[in-house]
Design an enzyme around this catalytic site. Structure first.
Site, PDB file in Angstrom:
ATOM      1  N   ARG A 122       0.818  -1.227   0.000  1.00 17.90           N
ATOM      2  CA  ARG A 122       0.000   0.000   0.000  1.00 17.90           C
ATOM      3  C   ARG A 122       0.849   1.273   0.000  1.00 17.90           C
ATOM      4  NH1 ARG A 122      -3.254  -3.093   3.510  1.00 17.90           N
ATOM      5  NH2 ARG A 122      -5.069  -3.861   2.385  1.00 17.90           N
ATOM      6  N   LYS A 144       4.052  11.807 -10.867  1.00 13.24           N
ATOM      7  CA  LYS A 144       3.241  11.031 -11.807  1.00 13.24           C
ATOM      8  C   LYS A 144       3.951   9.712 -12.062  1.00 13.24           C
ATOM      9  CE  LYS A 144       0.582  14.266 -14.625  1.00 13.24           C
ATOM     10  NZ  LYS A 144       0.419  14.856 -15.971  1.00 13.24           N
ATOM     11  N   GLU A 186      11.880  19.402 -23.480  1.00  9.63           N
ATOM     12  CA  GLU A 186      11.104  19.691 -22.265  1.00  9.63           C
ATOM     13  C   GLU A 186      11.657  20.940 -21.558  1.00  9.63           C
ATOM     14  OE1 GLU A 186       8.352  18.166 -21.184  1.00  9.63           O
ATOM     15  OE2 GLU A 186       8.353  16.143 -22.028  1.00  9.63           O
ATOM     16  N   LYS A 228       8.622  23.426 -12.471  1.00  8.52           N
ATOM     17  CA  LYS A 228       7.727  22.276 -12.329  1.00  8.52           C
ATOM     18  C   LYS A 228       7.222  22.180 -10.894  1.00  8.52           C
ATOM     19  CE  LYS A 228       6.511  17.723 -13.391  1.00  8.52           C
ATOM     20  NZ  LYS A 228       6.621  16.563 -14.222  1.00  8.52           N
ATOM     21  N   GLU A 238      -3.465  17.652 -11.176  1.00 11.85           N
ATOM     22  CA  GLU A 238      -3.857  18.155 -12.499  1.00 11.85           C
ATOM     23  C   GLU A 238      -5.359  18.401 -12.642  1.00 11.85           C
ATOM     24  OE1 GLU A 238      -1.463  16.592 -15.716  1.00 11.85           O
ATOM     25  OE2 GLU A 238      -3.022  17.086 -17.157  1.00 11.85           O
ATOM     26  N   ARG A 242      -1.684  22.379 -13.685  1.00 12.51           N
ATOM     27  CA  ARG A 242      -0.653  21.399 -14.038  1.00 12.51           C
ATOM     28  C   ARG A 242      -0.702  21.054 -15.525  1.00 12.51           C
ATOM     29  NH1 ARG A 242       1.892  16.425 -10.572  1.00 12.51           N
ATOM     30  NH2 ARG A 242       3.238  15.655 -12.213  1.00 12.51           N
ATOM     31  N   ASN A 246       1.735  20.397 -20.104  1.00  4.93           N
ATOM     32  CA  ASN A 246       1.492  19.634 -21.329  1.00  4.93           C
ATOM     33  C   ASN A 246       1.576  20.493 -22.574  1.00  4.93           C
ATOM     34  OD1 ASN A 246       1.067  17.201 -19.960  1.00  4.93           O
ATOM     35  ND2 ASN A 246      -1.013  17.805 -19.465  1.00  4.93           N
ATOM     36  N   HIS A 249       2.122  18.930 -25.917  1.00  9.28           N
ATOM     37  CA  HIS A 249       1.954  17.486 -25.778  1.00  9.28           C
ATOM     38  C   HIS A 249       0.765  16.918 -26.551  1.00  9.28           C
ATOM     39  CE1 HIS A 249       5.053  17.845 -22.809  1.00  9.28           C
ATOM     40  NE2 HIS A 249       5.033  16.556 -22.542  1.00  9.28           N
ATOM     41  N   HIS A 253       1.558  13.825 -28.715  1.00 12.82           N
ATOM     42  CA  HIS A 253       0.979  12.483 -28.543  1.00 12.82           C
ATOM     43  C   HIS A 253       0.408  11.970 -29.868  1.00 12.82           C
ATOM     44  CE1 HIS A 253       0.558  13.282 -23.954  1.00 12.82           C
ATOM     45  NE2 HIS A 253       1.752  12.813 -24.274  1.00 12.82           N
ATOM     46  N   HIS A 267       9.999  11.162 -27.730  1.00 10.41           N
ATOM     47  CA  HIS A 267       8.983  11.972 -27.051  1.00 10.41           C
ATOM     48  C   HIS A 267       9.379  13.457 -26.980  1.00 10.41           C
ATOM     49  CE1 HIS A 267       5.862  13.173 -24.271  1.00 10.41           C
ATOM     50  NE2 HIS A 267       6.787  13.659 -23.474  1.00 10.41           N
TER      51      HIS A 267
END
Ligand code: GLY
Length: 369
Positions: A122, A144, A186, A228, A238, A242, A246, A249, A253, A267
């Site tokens: 957990r 993330k 980035e 960040k 998010e 947040r 992106n 992005h 994507h 990426h």
């Protein structure tokens, strides 16, 4: 020469330490987190060949015993199968709630191991030791974690903050230039989304950073992580701001999907092209000055990076198919595409009202397809 950025999340605050030689200092840095002198390291075979011994030596110097699991390198490693393998191995190694797991590698390892740590017993603590520029400035910070499924990338995961991030800038010397520049996509994103002065600094110092100027690298990683951290503290899960991270992005994507997530497009390369397209779209919508997209592209070109769809080798699908792929993006809310647009360099915002026509038109014309 070492810089520290504190991420002051209530109850789960941590430090991101940035500088040369941190692998060798890993023992003394990690020791305060440990209840017993033992850690489990998970890494991939490329990183293991280059840096695992240095990390283990750094730990043993402070009397910390380590066990290591080495996974295959590559995006395909972020799978259910490897998640199971990591968790079972950690249990085999008797890693307990109070122990610490170390993720040594790029974004794939960081995301997978962070997720494994979030569900093991957990939730156990973990330390990120990011070895790519992309992981140092983006994926290792902010909690993330996750894996890919047949439905898409990063669709299963958890927010699980690391207990510490050690970004050793010396390891960046071992990156192929293409990977370094992809990570730089980035870095540029941070300037473009929220700090015009930083973008100006990058225009000046980016080429030195690419050539291996360590102080430029430390400064760029520090500013990126600082930005960040500020955003993550405002909006950890998010719900709003947040999403600014992106920038570029949604385009990225779609392009990654269109190129089959292959090495036709990394990426970070997709992020850089996506940022240029987001500025192009913003200019066409009259939101930002016409010269901004050219300035973005000029800098990327100076760095020797891909700037346009035409720089991606091979055929790409047409605008409709690309738009369809954008529609699969996680940022679609109630069927509406949420684009990150900009009112100028350093002034990005989250927009929910890019109508499909305008978006299709702008996106395709921006893209020149
Ligand atoms: N990479 C985007 C985020 O961490 O939110």
């Amino acid at each position: 020469m070492t810089e520290t950025v504190h991420v002051p999340l209530p109850g789960r605050a941590y430090d991101v330490v940035i500088g040369p030689g941190l692998l060798a200092e890993a023992g003394q840095r990690i020791a305060p987190l440990l209840r017993r002198p033992k850690v489990a390291i998970i890494t991939d075979e490329n990183v293991a060949a280059l840096h695992l011994d240095a990390l283990r030596d750094g730990l043993v110097r402070d009397g910390i015993d380590s066990r290591a699991k080495v996974l295959p390198a590559g995006e395909a490693t972020k799978s259910w199968e490897n998640l199971t393998a990591c968790v079972e191995w950690l249990l085999d190694e008797r890693i307990e709630r109070r122990d610490v797991v170390v993720a040594l590698g790029g974004g794939v390892i960081g995301d997978l191991v962070g997720f494994a740590a979030s569900i093991l017993r957990r939730g156990v603590r973990f330390v990120q030791i990011p070895t790519s520029l992309l992981a140092q400035v983006d994926s290792s910070v902010g909690g993330k974690t996750g894996i890919n499924t047949r439905h898409g990338k990063n669709l299963v995961g958890a927010f699980h903050q690391p207990s510490m991030v050690l970004a050793d800038t010396l390891v960046l010397d071992t990156l192929p230039l293409r990977d370094l520049l992809a990570g730089y996509g980035e870095v540029v994103k941070y300037g473009l989304l929220g700090d015009a002065e930083f973008f100006g600094w990058l225009e000046k110092h980016g080429p030195a950073l690419a050539r291996s100027d360590d102080s430029a690298r430390i400064a760029a990683v520090r500013r990126s992580v600082e930005m960040k951290a500020e955003i993550v503290v405002r909006d950890e899960t998010e719900q709003g701001d947040r999403a600014l991270l992106n920038l570029g992005h949604t385009f990225c994507h779609a392009l990654e999907a269109a190129t089959g997530y292959s090495d036709r497009l990394l990426h970070g390369e997709g992020v850089a092209i996506g940022c240029a397209l987001a500025f192009e779209l913003s200019a066409r919508m009259g939101l930002c000055p016409q010269e901004d997209p050219s300035r973005v592209r000029a800098h990327l070109r100076d760095m020797g990076m891909k700037t346009d769809l035409g720089d991606i080798p091979g055929e790409l699908p047409g605008p409709d198919a690309l738009l369809d792929l954008m529609g699969q993006d996680k940022k679609v809310v109630d069927g509406q595409l949420r684009f990150i647009l900009a009112r100028g360099i350093g002034k990005a915002f989250v927009s929910a009202d890019v109508s499909e026509n305008r978006c299709s038109d702008g996106a395709s014309r921006s893209a020149g397809v």
